[in-house]
Design a protein around this motif. Structure first.
Motif, PDB file in Angstrom:
ATOM      1  N   LYS A 182       1.616  -0.978  -5.483  1.00 41.50           N
ATOM      2  CA  LYS A 182       1.424  -2.586  -5.570  1.00 41.50           C
ATOM      3  C   LYS A 182       0.298  -2.643  -4.490  1.00 41.50           C
ATOM      4  CE  LYS A 182       5.692  -4.455  -6.852  1.00 41.50           C
ATOM      5  NZ  LYS A 182       6.952  -5.186  -6.656  1.00 41.50           N
ATOM      6  N   ASN A 183      -0.550  -3.854  -4.691  1.00 41.25           N
ATOM      7  CA  ASN A 183      -1.709  -4.015  -3.606  1.00 41.25           C
ATOM      8  C   ASN A 183      -1.266  -5.097  -2.779  1.00 41.25           C
ATOM      9  OD1 ASN A 183      -2.090  -6.577  -5.194  1.00 41.25           O
ATOM     10  ND2 ASN A 183      -3.707  -5.545  -6.530  1.00 41.25           N
ATOM     11  N   GLU A 223      -0.251  -8.313  -4.639  1.00 46.98           N
ATOM     12  CA  GLU A 223       1.044  -8.412  -5.465  1.00 46.98           C
ATOM     13  C   GLU A 223       2.195  -8.273  -4.464  1.00 46.98           C
ATOM     14  OE1 GLU A 223      -0.642  -5.741  -9.434  1.00 46.98           O
ATOM     15  OE2 GLU A 223       0.082  -4.667  -7.220  1.00 46.98           O
ATOM     16  N   SER A 269      -7.085  -6.194  -2.288  1.00 49.17           N
ATOM     17  CA  SER A 269      -6.999  -5.254  -3.401  1.00 49.17           C
ATOM     18  C   SER A 269      -6.467  -3.786  -3.135  1.00 49.17           C
ATOM     19  CB  SER A 269      -8.451  -5.070  -4.453  1.00 49.17           C
ATOM     20  OG  SER A 269      -9.363  -4.447  -3.381  1.00 49.17           O
ATOM     21  N   PHE A 270      -6.230  -3.518  -1.980  1.00 48.39           N
ATOM     22  CA  PHE A 270      -5.636  -2.329  -1.300  1.00 48.39           C
ATOM     23  C   PHE A 270      -4.426  -1.934  -1.837  1.00 48.39           C
ATOM     24  CE2 PHE A 270      -4.019   0.626   1.517  1.00 48.39           C
ATOM     25  CZ  PHE A 270      -5.069   1.664   1.942  1.00 48.39           C
ATOM     26  N   THR A 271      -4.017  -0.939  -2.399  1.00 47.50           N
ATOM     27  CA  THR A 271      -2.885  -0.317  -3.027  1.00 47.50           C
ATOM     28  C   THR A 271      -2.192   0.383  -2.122  1.00 47.50           C
ATOM     29  OG1 THR A 271      -3.734  -0.872  -5.440  1.00 47.50           O
ATOM     30  CG2 THR A 271      -1.817   0.597  -5.099  1.00 47.50           C
TER      31      THR A 271
END
Length: 220
Positions: free
Chosen positions: A162-163, A166, A193-195
């Motif tokens: 998940k980023n 999320e 947006s980093f996951t």
């Protein structure tokens, strides 16, 4: 005096010596003051600058230039000596006076005499151990203000893949991700947006109450 922050540690018991040794290893200049000659002699073998006198001695403090130091850590376990040294440092307008507290009564008195930060080594160690027991993800934490803490943890399994959007840690827990270490590379303030990936080491900041809620949730 150099531009690098300089420290004085008053009292070389277990806590004081560990603070002094850690600061020296990090490259800082540390003045260490200890009244017990045997302890001072022993610590002189591993610390660069150890002097011997009673920290209640105002003249001796002036002779070593205590007012020139940015931070003084008062680490003695003797209540009278601790409070007297706190008052003397405050009178010399030292910017940061950190006192190892014996108990809450000691902390209250030291604050009135000018202490800017109180340290409860036993309590803080207990909290660190408790945090690690609650969750296998918790690695360590560092208290940076009265109610603000930085927590380091391994990426929780429930959030891998998940980023940041999320996961919504800011919205749900009121904590912020300030850095992530991945493959020995540090990413400061990662983008939304980093996951998260397995083996990520994550650093978050928040209040003690917010971090406690977060810790309890990821432990379940």
């Amino acid at each position: 005096m150099s531009d690098k922050k300089q420290f004085a540690v008053l009292g070389l018991g277990r806590f004081g010596r560990n603070v002094a040794l850690t600061l020296e290893k990090l490259g800082y200049e540390v003045l260490c003051i200890e009244k017990d000659e045997d302890t001072a002699a022993h610590m002189s073998e591993v610390l660069n600058n150890v002097v011997i006198f009673d920290i209640r001695d105002a003249q001796a403090l002036d002779q070593v230039g205590i007012s020139n130091f940015d931070t003084v850590v008062i680490a003695t376990t003797n209540l009278e000596s601790s409070l007297m040294a706190t008052m003397l440092c405050n009178e010399r307008h030292i910017h940061e006076i950190v006192v190892k507290a014996i108990d809450e009564r000691h902390a209250k008195m030291a604050k009135k005499l000018g202490a800017t930060k109180m340290i409860f080594p036993e309590r803080d160690t207990a909290r660190r151990v408790a945090s690690q027991l609650i969750s296998n993800n918790i690695v360590d934490y560092m208290e940076i203000a009265a109610d603000i803490t930085i927590l380091s943890l391994d990426a929780p399994k429930k959030f891998i893949g998940k980023n940041l959007i999320e996961s919504n840690w800011r919205g749900i827990y009121n904590v912020n991700v300030i850095a992530i270490i991945r493959n020995n590379q540090t990413i400061v303030t990662p983008p939304p947006s980093f996951t998260f990936q397995a083996n990520d080491k994550i650093f978050i900041i928040g209040s003690q109450a917010a971090l406690s809620k977060f810790e309890q949730d990821i432990a379940n």
